[in-house]
Design a protein around this motif. Structure first.
Motif, PDB file in Angstrom:
ATOM      1  N   GLY A  71       0.783  -1.242   0.000  1.00 37.24           N
ATOM      2  CA  GLY A  71       0.000   0.000   0.000  1.00 37.24           C
ATOM      3  C   GLY A  71       0.810   1.284   0.000  1.00 37.24           C
ATOM      4  O   GLY A  71       0.250   2.374   0.091  1.00 37.24           O
ATOM      5  N   CYS A  73       2.383   2.721  -2.414  1.00 39.07           N
ATOM      6  CA  CYS A  73       2.096   3.513  -3.617  1.00 39.07           C
ATOM      7  C   CYS A  73       0.812   4.327  -3.444  1.00 39.07           C
ATOM      8  O   CYS A  73       0.753   5.503  -3.786  1.00 39.07           O
ATOM      9  CB  CYS A  73       2.009   2.607  -4.841  1.00 39.07           C
ATOM     10  N   GLU A  74      -0.203   3.672  -2.866  1.00 38.50           N
ATOM     11  CA  GLU A  74      -1.484   4.350  -2.688  1.00 38.50           C
ATOM     12  C   GLU A  74      -1.335   5.564  -1.766  1.00 38.50           C
ATOM     13  O   GLU A  74      -1.914   6.617  -2.005  1.00 38.50           O
ATOM     14  CB  GLU A  74      -2.514   3.370  -2.127  1.00 38.50           C
ATOM     15  N   LYS A  75      -0.517   5.400  -0.720  1.00 42.12           N
ATOM     16  CA  LYS A  75      -0.308   6.482   0.238  1.00 42.12           C
ATOM     17  C   LYS A  75       0.390   7.680  -0.400  1.00 42.12           C
ATOM     18  O   LYS A  75       0.109   8.830  -0.097  1.00 42.12           O
ATOM     19  CB  LYS A  75       0.533   5.972   1.414  1.00 42.12           C
ATOM     20  N   CYS A  77       0.526   8.539  -3.680  1.00 47.08           N
ATOM     21  CA  CYS A  77      -0.089   9.122  -4.886  1.00 47.08           C
ATOM     22  C   CYS A  77      -0.965  10.311  -4.507  1.00 47.08           C
ATOM     23  O   CYS A  77      -1.921  10.177  -3.750  1.00 47.08           O
ATOM     24  CB  CYS A  77      -0.925   8.083  -5.630  1.00 47.08           C
ATOM     25  N   ILE A  82      -4.526   5.406  -7.284  1.00 46.45           N
ATOM     26  CA  ILE A  82      -4.286   4.000  -6.934  1.00 46.45           C
ATOM     27  C   ILE A  82      -5.272   3.574  -5.848  1.00 46.45           C
ATOM     28  O   ILE A  82      -5.431   4.247  -4.841  1.00 46.45           O
ATOM     29  CB  ILE A  82      -2.838   3.764  -6.447  1.00 46.45           C
ATOM     30  N   LYS A  83      -5.965   2.465  -6.147  1.00 50.07           N
ATOM     31  CA  LYS A  83      -6.936   1.957  -5.188  1.00 50.07           C
ATOM     32  C   LYS A  83      -6.873   0.441  -5.239  1.00 50.07           C
ATOM     33  O   LYS A  83      -6.874  -0.140  -6.332  1.00 50.07           O
ATOM     34  CB  LYS A  83      -8.336   2.435  -5.608  1.00 50.07           C
ATOM     35  N   ASP A  84      -6.809  -0.176  -4.112  1.00 53.25           N
ATOM     36  CA  ASP A  84      -6.735  -1.647  -4.024  1.00 53.25           C
ATOM     37  C   ASP A  84      -5.646  -2.210  -4.940  1.00 53.25           C
ATOM     38  O   ASP A  84      -5.875  -3.173  -5.673  1.00 53.25           O
ATOM     39  CB  ASP A  84      -8.099  -2.281  -4.371  1.00 53.25           C
ATOM     40  N   CYS A  98       4.841   6.655  -7.334  1.00 54.96           N
ATOM     41  CA  CYS A  98       4.538   5.304  -6.862  1.00 54.96           C
ATOM     42  C   CYS A  98       5.703   4.351  -7.119  1.00 54.96           C
ATOM     43  O   CYS A  98       6.042   3.503  -6.301  1.00 54.96           O
ATOM     44  CB  CYS A  98       3.269   4.780  -7.533  1.00 54.96           C
TER      45      CYS A  98
END
Lengths: 287, 276
Positions: A71, A73-75, A77, A82-84, A98
């Motif tokens: 996770g 990358c999601e944080k 971005c 980015i999701k799931d 990311c």
């Protein structure tokens, strides 16, 4: 000589004027800078003789085999793309943040085709245009590419006649930069005058000589007066006032430029504007 | 509920449809056409608050910088360039992604906000209104649009979008419940409408079409809607009185006939949402 026809506000008659100028100036290459909603080819017709994909952006891809689902990358971005552990292509700006934080090298950036540049052979010379991928990033870069393609096909003594885009953002900036003159098509409405002022500030910032023509001037002559006063104050020449003419709509529906209708009063005025403009930029000014 | 009004082609009447329906239905209004916002001309709200929109951009500490160029190498937008004397920053190319800050091995980069525009917040007698305004000379509209969207609350809100189909429109319609595509009965209108239809279909947004300056003689839009089985939620006929009211910056619903017409369109928009 590079002329761009712009308006700030959409739907003021940019393409009507641009198609007419394209028709009247046989010795020019035509450019449609409105890459996300191009219309000039509809009126000019002709056949596409060249089509090339243009890589205008990058897009992140996650390799699900390598992804450890941490996770990170999601944080990182900032575009919420980015999701799931999956990339949402319409939100990704291709920045690569990311990729930097991924501990398992699962993310790569891939070239993204943002549109096709097209050369169309019309009866009145070549037209350079593009079809943008819907929702693509960086329409300004695609505009720059359309102009570059035009310059590759331009004959030495030809003028460059460009239909611009509405607004004042990146696509407009890419359309007007380096032009010798901008013809601003203004409609006499409160919205029209507001948008004209904003786009004129932009041409001023870019150091581009601006001219004005007022379209459908008989809708509101009080505002026409206001526009003329504003132009006088700013030292902008008003090259003409085009009357409201139902024939303009007929012309669009017949796929013909308005200046090809001898009886059209709007067409007559556009011919006058073209002649006035042409006389200002005689051969010595041609670049 | 969020309702986006978009068009593909410029000047088809997005703002006319948005402001009139918002007023007649008592829905809040947000102008996301931040390059040329015009909704406030018609709604004339009292602006109570203005906030600036900034994007985070790098600030390089020359003393800490070891000229390794990692920041310039990672930047996908060419906003940073390494030279012998240091790093040069081109602010208008920066998307504010923060990749440069992350890769700097010596912590020489901090971030500061750079203003690119503003948001005005206010209200009319009956509805809340917001608009974004991109500064002249700034290329990037999406950060302002995203900020505007973040400020929208749960009440029913009309989102007036920019023309075209680029990233600005995507940012404006992202996450809306229903979209209204405004078009006109010309080949230009139809060509650009098809692009807008493809966009909302790609994003799975339920939608309907409003035909402005309708003309019975050239009704290519109605035919298109029938072929594609798209709900035509409104037809606004061309009338000189509408053009005059619009030019003066007045709402068309001042006229009884238009008032009824826009109320009808508003109700049918709710129907599009219900059918989806």
């Amino acid at each position: 000589m590079q002329l761009v026809i712009i308006s700030g506000k959409g739907g003021t008659g940019k393409t009507t004027v641009a198609a007419s100028f394209a028709y009247l100036s046989e010795n020019s290459i035509k450019v449609d800078c409105d890459v996300d909603a191009s219309n000039l080819h509809i009126i000019l017709g002709g056949d596409d003789i060249e089509k090339k994909p243009y890589i205008g952006a990058k897009l992140a891809h996650i390799d699900s085999d390598k992804c450890i689902k941490c996770g990170a990358c999601e944080k990182v971005c900032r575009f919420g793309a980015i999701k799931d552990f999956r990339i949402e292509p319409l939100k990704c700006e291709g920045c690569g943040a990311c990729k930097v934080v991924c501990p398992s090298e699962a993310i790569r950036l891939e070239d993204e085709i943002t549109g096709d540049t097209i050369i169309t052979q019309t009866k009145r010379g070549l037209l350079s245009r593009a079809e943008m991928v819907i929702g693509a990033e960086g329409s300004g870069k695609l505009v720059t590419q359309v102009r570059k393609t035009a310059m590759q096909h331009k004959k030495e003594d030809e003028w460059v006649m460009m239909d611009g885009t509405p607004g004042i953002g990146c696509a407009v900036m890419a359309s007007i930069t380096g032009c010798d003159a901008a013809l601003i098509v203004v409609e006499p409405t409160q919205s029209g005058i507001n948008d004209f002022e904003r786009v004129h500030s932009l041409t001023k910032q870019f150091g581009i000589k601006a001219f004005v023509c007022i379209n459908k001037y008989d809708i509101n002559e009080t505002i026409v007066f206001e526009i003329e006063k504003l132009c006088q104050r700013e030292g902008i020449e008003v090259l003409g006032k085009i009357p409201f003419d139902p024939c303009v709509k007929t012309a669009v529906n017949d796929f013909r430029p308005i200046v090809s209708y001898e009886e059209s009063k709007a067409g007559k005025e556009i011919i006058n504007i073209w002649n006035a403009f042409k006389n200002k930029y005689k051969e010595e000014d041609i670049k | 509920m969020k309702i986006a009004v978009l068009s593909g082609k410029g000047g088809t009447g997005k703002t006319t449809v948005s402001t009139n329906i918002a007023t007649v239905m008592n829905w809040n209004y947000v102008d996301c056409d931040v390059e040329e916002p015009n909704g406030f001309i018609f709604l004339k709200p009292e602006v109570k608050k203005t906030e600036y929109v900034k994007i985070p951009v790098p600030k390089i500490d020359e003393e800490k910088c070891i000229r390794c160029n990692k920041c310039a190498d990672v930047c996908q937008f060419n906003a940073l360039a390494g030279t012998k004397t240091g790093i040069i920053f081109f602010d208008k190319l920066c998307h504010g992604c923060g990749a440069c800050t992350m890769v700097c091995p010596v912590g020489a980069i901090t971030e500061e906000g750079r203003k690119i525009g503003k948001i005005d917040i206010g209200n009319t007698e009956s509805i809340k209104c917001m608009r974004g305004l991109l500064d002249i000379g700034e290329p990037m509209a999406p950060p302002i649009i995203k900020r505007l969207k973040a400020l929208v609350d749960e009440e029913t809100t009309i989102i007036d979008c920019s023309p075209g189909s680029s990233c600005s429109v995507v940012a404006a319609i992202e996450g809306v419940d229903v979209a209204i595509l405004v078009t006109e009965a010309t080949p230009f209108g139809l060509h650009d409408l098809k692009i807008a239809v493809e966009l909302v279909r790609q994003m799975n947004i339920p939608f309907g079409i409003v035909l402005n300056r309708a003309d019975e003689e050239h009704d290519l839009i109605t035919r298109y809607c029938e072929e594609e089985k798209i709900a035509l939620v409104g037809k606004i006929p061309y009338a000189k009185k509408a053009a005059v009211l619009y030019s003066e910056g007045k709402l068309l619903i001042e006229d009884e006939e238009y008032n009824k017409m826009f109320k009808g369109i508003g109700e049918r928009i709710l129907g599009v949402k219900a059918c989806s």
